[in-house]
Design a protein around this motif. Structure first.
Motif, mmCIF file in Angstrom:
data_model
loop_
_atom_site.group_PDB
_atom_site.id
_atom_site.type_symbol
_atom_site.label_atom_id
_atom_site.label_comp_id
_atom_site.label_asym_id
_atom_site.label_seq_id
_atom_site.Cartn_x
_atom_site.Cartn_y
_atom_site.Cartn_z
ATOM 1 N N ALA A 103 0.821 -1.215 0.000
ATOM 2 C CA ALA A 103 0.000 0.000 0.000
ATOM 3 C C ALA A 103 0.855 1.265 0.000
ATOM 4 N N GLY A 104 1.948 1.245 -0.761
ATOM 5 C CA GLY A 104 2.814 2.409 -0.853
ATOM 6 C C GLY A 104 3.899 2.468 0.204
ATOM 7 N N HIS A 105 3.898 1.526 1.117
ATOM 8 C CA HIS A 105 4.931 1.448 2.146
ATOM 9 C C HIS A 105 5.920 0.352 1.742
ATOM 10 N N THR A 106 7.179 0.704 1.641
ATOM 11 C CA THR A 106 8.183 -0.234 1.157
ATOM 12 C C THR A 106 8.786 -1.047 2.289
ATOM 13 N N ALA A 107 8.663 -2.360 2.184
ATOM 14 C CA ALA A 107 9.319 -3.264 3.121
ATOM 15 C C ALA A 107 10.643 -3.700 2.518
ATOM 16 N N GLN A 108 11.734 -3.434 3.224
ATOM 17 C CA GLN A 108 13.042 -3.931 2.824
ATOM 18 C C GLN A 108 13.218 -5.322 3.410
ATOM 19 N N VAL A 109 13.669 -6.259 2.595
ATOM 20 C CA VAL A 109 13.774 -7.658 3.008
ATOM 21 C C VAL A 109 15.218 -8.009 3.323
ATOM 22 N N PHE A 110 15.431 -8.614 4.488
ATOM 23 C CA PHE A 110 16.745 -9.135 4.865
ATOM 24 C C PHE A 110 16.643 -10.640 5.074
ATOM 25 N N ASP A 111 17.585 -11.387 4.508
ATOM 26 C CA ASP A 111 17.730 -12.787 4.889
ATOM 27 C C ASP A 111 18.413 -12.808 6.258
ATOM 28 N N THR A 112 17.758 -13.433 7.239
ATOM 29 C CA THR A 112 18.322 -13.468 8.595
ATOM 30 C C THR A 112 18.297 -14.894 9.145
#
Length: 256
Positions: A103-112
């Motif tokens: 919805a216009g909010h960017t989630a940055q993805v990290f492999d953890t």
């Protein structure tokens, strides 16, 4: 763009599930629904419709609500590419370096990896919100069920680089027990002692200790400080590689 409204939903015995709501569009996501009923109740109370399900890892206490919620609301299920074989019916898979637009909010993805080998964490910079699942807890980290100390330490240092203003929305209410362990190896830390007292009061009042603030965790969470000489000395590893220190801290907590 206004920040996401984030609602903490207790589930099971000590899990935390989160609703993320974008007021402008009405879009609503749930993070790691270990069971469906509390999520449905929280949505109904607010008049929200679930549009997305976000998973950090495959453990049942984080995904057991997926099927019922997907069936009821037709929500899009997003989760870790590395666990595609272990999380049924994902619509979108993501991995390190990806972003996901909610919805216009960017989630940055990290492999953890560490708690599980395919674990991911999601960071919404515009809302100062990190959803690390069971990788990082307030004053703790998850048990190392599948990964290696090197993987887990790399995951934690990756998250440690995020801004101090980041709020940590983790998967469990483990903070009181974590504080007792942290004090056992870092008992001269005044900031830790003050936070432990605050935690005790919060729990006595039936309040959640989550979210916690990453800037504070960097100074009081022993699992984020395996490269701190004071923590190395406390676990009998002066001068050791931080990976070895982390492994010793994790083993100490496992046996505490």
């Amino acid at each position: 763009m206004p920040a996401l409204e984030i609602v903490l939903v207790p589930a099971l015995s000590d899990n935390y599930v989160y609703l993320l709501h974008d007021a402008a569009s009405g879009a609503t996501a749930v993070v790691d629904p270990g069971e469906a009923a509390p999520v449905e109740a929280a949505l109904a109370e607010r008049g929200w419709k679930l549009t997305h399900i976000l998973n950090t890892h495959h453990h049942a206490d984080h995904i057991d609500g997926n099927e019922a919620l997907k069936a009821k609301y037709g929500a899009t299920l997003v989760g870790p590419k590395a666990e595609a074989a272990r999380i049924p019916d994902m619509d979108v898979t993501v991995a390190e370096g990806d972003t996901y637009d909610f919805a216009g909010h960017t989630a940055q993805v990290f492999d953890t990896p560490g708690h599980t080998t395919g674990h991911i964490s999601l960071y919404f910079a515009d809302s100062d919100a990190l959803f690390p699942g069971d990788t990082l807890f307030s004053l703790g980290c998850g048990r190392m069920f599948e990964g290696t100390p090197a993987q887990f330490w790399d995951s934690l240092t990756k998250l440690r680089k995020l801004p101090d203003t980041t709020y940590i929305y983790c998967g469990h209410e483990y903070t009181a027990a974590n504080a007792k362990f942290a004090l056992s190896i870092d008992g001269d830390n005044d900031a830790l002692k003050a936070r432990a007292k605050e935690i005790e009061e919060q729990r006595a009042n039936g309040e959640p200790t989550i979210p916690s603030l990453l800037g504070q965790e960097k100074t009081i969470n022993p699992f984020l400080r395996a490269d701190d000489p004071a923590i190395a000395a406390a676990v009998g590893k002066p001068g050791a590689d931080p990976v070895d220190v982390f492994a010793a801290v994790r083993k100490g907590k496992d046996n505490f």
